[in-house]
Design a protein around this motif. Sequence first.
Motif, PDB file in Angstrom:
ATOM      1  N   VAL A 148       0.860  -1.180   0.000  1.00  0.00           N
ATOM      2  CA  VAL A 148       0.000   0.000   0.000  1.00  0.00           C
ATOM      3  C   VAL A 148       0.898   1.233   0.000  1.00  0.00           C
ATOM      4  CG1 VAL A 148      -1.915  -1.131   1.193  1.00  0.00           C
ATOM      5  CG2 VAL A 148      -0.107  -0.033   2.535  1.00  0.00           C
ATOM      6  N   ALA A 149       0.296   2.386  -0.211  1.00  0.00           N
ATOM      7  CA  ALA A 149       1.048   3.640  -0.154  1.00  0.00           C
ATOM      8  C   ALA A 149       1.600   3.836   1.259  1.00  0.00           C
ATOM      9  CB  ALA A 149       0.148   4.808  -0.536  1.00  0.00           C
ATOM     10  N   PRO A 150       2.774   4.464   1.412  1.00  0.00           N
ATOM     11  CA  PRO A 150       3.348   4.674   2.752  1.00  0.00           C
ATOM     12  C   PRO A 150       2.382   5.355   3.716  1.00  0.00           C
ATOM     13  CG  PRO A 150       4.967   5.212   1.060  1.00  0.00           C
ATOM     14  CD  PRO A 150       3.671   4.955   0.345  1.00  0.00           C
ATOM     15  N   GLU A 151       1.587   6.305   3.206  1.00  0.00           N
ATOM     16  CA  GLU A 151       0.620   6.984   4.075  1.00  0.00           C
ATOM     17  C   GLU A 151      -0.421   5.998   4.607  1.00  0.00           C
ATOM     18  OE1 GLU A 151       1.901   9.822   0.766  1.00  0.00           O
ATOM     19  OE2 GLU A 151       1.336   7.698   0.985  1.00  0.00           O
ATOM     20  N   THR A 152      -0.883   5.104   3.726  1.00  0.00           N
ATOM     21  CA  THR A 152      -1.881   4.105   4.134  1.00  0.00           C
ATOM     22  C   THR A 152      -1.279   3.112   5.112  1.00  0.00           C
ATOM     23  OG1 THR A 152      -2.974   4.321   1.981  1.00  0.00           O
ATOM     24  CG2 THR A 152      -3.499   2.370   3.288  1.00  0.00           C
ATOM     25  N   ALA A 153      -0.017   2.705   4.846  1.00  0.00           N
ATOM     26  CA  ALA A 153       0.647   1.761   5.746  1.00  0.00           C
ATOM     27  C   ALA A 153       0.743   2.335   7.152  1.00  0.00           C
ATOM     28  CB  ALA A 153       2.039   1.432   5.204  1.00  0.00           C
ATOM     29  N   ALA A 154       1.007   3.641   7.260  1.00  0.00           N
ATOM     30  CA  ALA A 154       1.083   4.280   8.577  1.00  0.00           C
ATOM     31  C   ALA A 154      -0.280   4.300   9.259  1.00  0.00           C
ATOM     32  CB  ALA A 154       1.620   5.699   8.434  1.00  0.00           C
ATOM     33  N   VAL A 155      -1.331   4.524   8.499  1.00  0.00           N
ATOM     34  CA  VAL A 155      -2.681   4.535   9.062  1.00  0.00           C
ATOM     35  C   VAL A 155      -3.039   3.162   9.622  1.00  0.00           C
ATOM     36  CG1 VAL A 155      -5.137   4.729   8.489  1.00  0.00           C
ATOM     37  CG2 VAL A 155      -3.517   6.435   7.625  1.00  0.00           C
ATOM     38  N   LEU A 156      -2.733   2.094   8.860  1.00  0.00           N
ATOM     39  CA  LEU A 156      -3.048   0.729   9.302  1.00  0.00           C
ATOM     40  C   LEU A 156      -2.254   0.375  10.561  1.00  0.00           C
ATOM     41  CD1 LEU A 156      -3.088  -1.133   5.854  1.00  0.00           C
ATOM     42  CD2 LEU A 156      -5.059  -0.377   7.205  1.00  0.00           C
ATOM     43  N   ALA A 157      -0.965   0.703  10.572  1.00  0.00           N
ATOM     44  CA  ALA A 157      -0.127   0.389  11.730  1.00  0.00           C
ATOM     45  C   ALA A 157      -0.554   1.196  12.953  1.00  0.00           C
ATOM     46  CB  ALA A 157       1.333   0.663  11.396  1.00  0.00           C
ATOM     47  N   ALA A 158      -0.928   2.446  12.740  1.00  0.00           N
ATOM     48  CA  ALA A 158      -1.371   3.289  13.857  1.00  0.00           C
ATOM     49  C   ALA A 158      -2.658   2.752  14.466  1.00  0.00           C
ATOM     50  CB  ALA A 158      -1.565   4.724  13.373  1.00  0.00           C
ATOM     51  N   ALA A 159      -3.598   2.320  13.619  1.00  0.00           N
ATOM     52  CA  ALA A 159      -4.860   1.769  14.123  1.00  0.00           C
ATOM     53  C   ALA A 159      -4.601   0.522  14.953  1.00  0.00           C
ATOM     54  CB  ALA A 159      -5.780   1.443  12.949  1.00  0.00           C
ATOM     55  N   LYS A 160      -3.688  -0.317  14.491  1.00  0.00           N
ATOM     56  CA  LYS A 160      -3.374  -1.539  15.235  1.00  0.00           C
ATOM     57  C   LYS A 160      -2.743  -1.235  16.582  1.00  0.00           C
ATOM     58  CE  LYS A 160      -1.379  -6.109  14.385  1.00  0.00           C
ATOM     59  NZ  LYS A 160      -0.661  -6.972  13.396  1.00  0.00           N
ATOM     60  N   ALA A 161      -2.026  -0.103  16.655  1.00  0.00           N
ATOM     61  CA  ALA A 161      -1.399   0.315  17.914  1.00  0.00           C
ATOM     62  C   ALA A 161      -2.341   1.156  18.774  1.00  0.00           C
ATOM     63  CB  ALA A 161      -0.128   1.102  17.615  1.00  0.00           C
ATOM     64  N   GLY A 162      -3.514   1.474  18.250  1.00  0.00           N
ATOM     65  CA  GLY A 162      -4.475   2.272  19.006  1.00  0.00           C
ATOM     66  C   GLY A 162      -4.099   3.731  19.100  1.00  0.00           C
ATOM     67  N   MET A 163      -3.475   4.272  18.051  1.00  0.00           N
ATOM     68  CA  MET A 163      -3.052   5.667  18.039  1.00  0.00           C
ATOM     69  C   MET A 163      -3.555   6.353  16.782  1.00  0.00           C
ATOM     70  SD  MET A 163       0.992   5.320  19.018  1.00  0.00           S
ATOM     71  CE  MET A 163       1.583   4.251  20.326  1.00  0.00           C
ATOM     72  N   SER A 164      -3.480   7.682  16.812  1.00  0.00           N
ATOM     73  CA  SER A 164      -3.724   8.429  15.585  1.00  0.00           C
ATOM     74  C   SER A 164      -2.475   8.313  14.714  1.00  0.00           C
ATOM     75  CB  SER A 164      -3.994   9.899  15.896  1.00  0.00           C
ATOM     76  OG  SER A 164      -2.819  10.504  16.419  1.00  0.00           O
ATOM     77  N   PRO A 165      -2.597   8.438  13.394  1.00  0.00           N
ATOM     78  CA  PRO A 165      -1.415   8.353  12.525  1.00  0.00           C
ATOM     79  C   PRO A 165      -0.330   9.354  12.905  1.00  0.00           C
ATOM     80  CG  PRO A 165      -3.417   8.198  11.224  1.00  0.00           C
ATOM     81  CD  PRO A 165      -3.843   8.530  12.611  1.00  0.00           C
ATOM     82  N   GLU A 166      -0.725  10.589  13.289  1.00  0.00           N
ATOM     83  CA  GLU A 166       0.258  11.613  13.636  1.00  0.00           C
ATOM     84  C   GLU A 166       1.059  11.201  14.881  1.00  0.00           C
ATOM     85  OE1 GLU A 166      -2.945  12.138  13.090  1.00  0.00           O
ATOM     86  OE2 GLU A 166      -2.798  13.069  11.089  1.00  0.00           O
ATOM     87  N   ARG A 167       0.345  10.715  15.889  1.00  0.00           N
ATOM     88  CA  ARG A 167       1.040  10.306  17.104  1.00  0.00           C
ATOM     89  C   ARG A 167       1.927   9.091  16.836  1.00  0.00           C
ATOM     90  NH1 ARG A 167      -1.587   7.648  22.535  1.00  0.00           N
ATOM     91  NH2 ARG A 167       0.369   7.529  23.738  1.00  0.00           N
ATOM     92  N   TYR A 168       1.418   8.174  16.041  1.00  0.00           N
ATOM     93  CA  TYR A 168       2.198   6.971  15.748  1.00  0.00           C
ATOM     94  C   TYR A 168       3.506   7.332  15.047  1.00  0.00           C
ATOM     95  CZ  TYR A 168       3.352   2.306  13.990  1.00  0.00           C
ATOM     96  OH  TYR A 168       3.998   1.133  13.714  1.00  0.00           O
ATOM     97  N   ARG A 169       3.428   8.224  14.052  1.00  0.00           N
ATOM     98  CA  ARG A 169       4.642   8.628  13.332  1.00  0.00           C
ATOM     99  C   ARG A 169       5.638   9.326  14.248  1.00  0.00           C
ATOM    100  NH1 ARG A 169       0.860  10.481   9.263  1.00  0.00           N
ATOM    101  NH2 ARG A 169       0.876   9.122   7.427  1.00  0.00           N
ATOM    102  N   SER A 170       5.124  10.091  15.211  1.00  0.00           N
ATOM    103  CA  SER A 170       6.020  10.879  16.073  1.00  0.00           C
ATOM    104  C   SER A 170       6.549  10.101  17.265  1.00  0.00           C
ATOM    105  CB  SER A 170       5.300  12.140  16.559  1.00  0.00           C
ATOM    106  OG  SER A 170       4.189  11.794  17.368  1.00  0.00           O
ATOM    107  N   THR A 171       5.962   8.932  17.556  1.00  0.00           N
ATOM    108  CA  THR A 171       6.425   8.137  18.704  1.00  0.00           C
ATOM    109  C   THR A 171       7.013   6.795  18.268  1.00  0.00           C
ATOM    110  OG1 THR A 171       4.158   7.297  19.013  1.00  0.00           O
ATOM    111  CG2 THR A 171       4.818   9.223  20.312  1.00  0.00           C
ATOM    112  N   THR A 172       6.169   5.900  17.838  1.00  0.00           N
ATOM    113  CA  THR A 172       6.637   4.561  17.461  1.00  0.00           C
ATOM    114  C   THR A 172       7.499   4.608  16.200  1.00  0.00           C
ATOM    115  OG1 THR A 172       4.637   3.592  18.430  1.00  0.00           O
ATOM    116  CG2 THR A 172       5.927   2.210  16.912  1.00  0.00           C
ATOM    117  N   GLY A 173       6.988   5.241  15.173  1.00  0.00           N
ATOM    118  CA  GLY A 173       7.746   5.379  13.932  1.00  0.00           C
ATOM    119  C   GLY A 173       7.781   4.123  13.081  1.00  0.00           C
ATOM    120  N   ALA A 174       8.591   4.164  12.034  1.00  0.00           N
ATOM    121  CA  ALA A 174       8.670   3.075  11.060  1.00  0.00           C
ATOM    122  C   ALA A 174       9.645   2.000  11.525  1.00  0.00           C
ATOM    123  CB  ALA A 174       9.111   3.624   9.702  1.00  0.00           C
TER     124      ALA A 174
END
Length: 402
Positions: free
Chosen positions: A196-222
């Motif tokens: 999937v597109a990198p933006e979509t991949a971040a959304v899916l991973a963030a949802a699985k972690a129970g976070m918003s995409p913005e928070r996920y990118r700024s904390t957990t990351g890739a």
Amino acid sequence: MWRWPGAVLRRSNSSIRSTLGLLVVLTVLVSGLASVTTGARTAVERELLRSGGLTQLDVSSLETGRAVRELDAENLDRVRDVAHVVEAVPDHVSSIYTGSADPNAPTFDLTTHSWRPSTRPTIVRGEVPRPLRPGQLVLPVHGSGVDFNRFVGEELPVAYTRATGERSGTPAHTTFEVVATYDPGWRFDGPDTAYVAPETAAVLAAAKAGMSPERYRSTTGATSAVVSVSEQRNVPTVVEKLRELGFSASPVADRVRNLPGVLGAAELGYRIGILVVLAVAVLTGSSSARSGLHHRFSELAVPRIPGDSVSGIRRIPLGGTVLTGLLAGVVGGTAGFGGALLLRGSLERLLGLEVGVTDMLPSPLWGAALVLAPPIGLAVGALLGGHVALRRDPHTPARSQA
């Protein structure tokens, strides 16, 4: 004088057979290792050239033995700010699965990865736009037992996990446009992988972690990122700079030098194997020559007395020895290559790349070394063994026959 090699050869059939068998086995092993490793290296090099991998770096958030920088949004910006870096595309890993209660809908469970610059599978149907856009999906031709070719150009309902607690979650539903399918033999990211597109991949991973995409990118990351560099000559400089900053960075081209698992050991093994074949041939040739000449000393001493030189008698075993070694090299090399071809399918599955028959042919230099090592080793061994055996006084056995 030429009657003597024939006599030695006829009376040494057992020794020659055992010598031939041992050298053939060793040569088969070395030839097979060389062919498998050559095929792997050729396939990976071709993939790197095709995908522009010579100007790319792998950056990981994990490295055994020491702490490295996480690939959160702030650190990814640091990577992008390094001189000569063109782009850094993060990879966020998650999953999608069956998203419809319709009994006729396909049942699947696929791992998702970002579509990155180094992602270059063989496309079977459809076309991957550049860049891959959010809401678009690239699937394997076959995954989870489903033929996805029939969904190309259509909307596919999927589900993904949205965490609701520390160990709980609920399915969330969406649809993706399937734009292409790829050959599932390509497995750099493992089997049953959807891109999937990198933006979509971040959304899916963030949802699985129970976070918003913005928070996920700024904390957990890739988990990793592919960094594209302006020119190949700038790759070492960028790698050095990133490592100074605390990132785990390595050129994508290192995949060629560091072939996975058993293949890396096989590459070292066949290089050492050539030396082992040569050493065993020398020892075997020396032992066979000493044994054969000692057993026939009474016969060999007679022609030596009238004036035959020591060097001439020493060369008596060479004819059969060289032929034996050459036969072992040719038979062993051919059989080893044939055995390697039988492993071609397994090698393709391991690498996730197509490996052609000609890809598995070792270089002419290595092929010649493999074929010539047994006869050269046996010849050297026979000369050394003959020299030791002929130190014995030739007149003693001659007098014993009088």
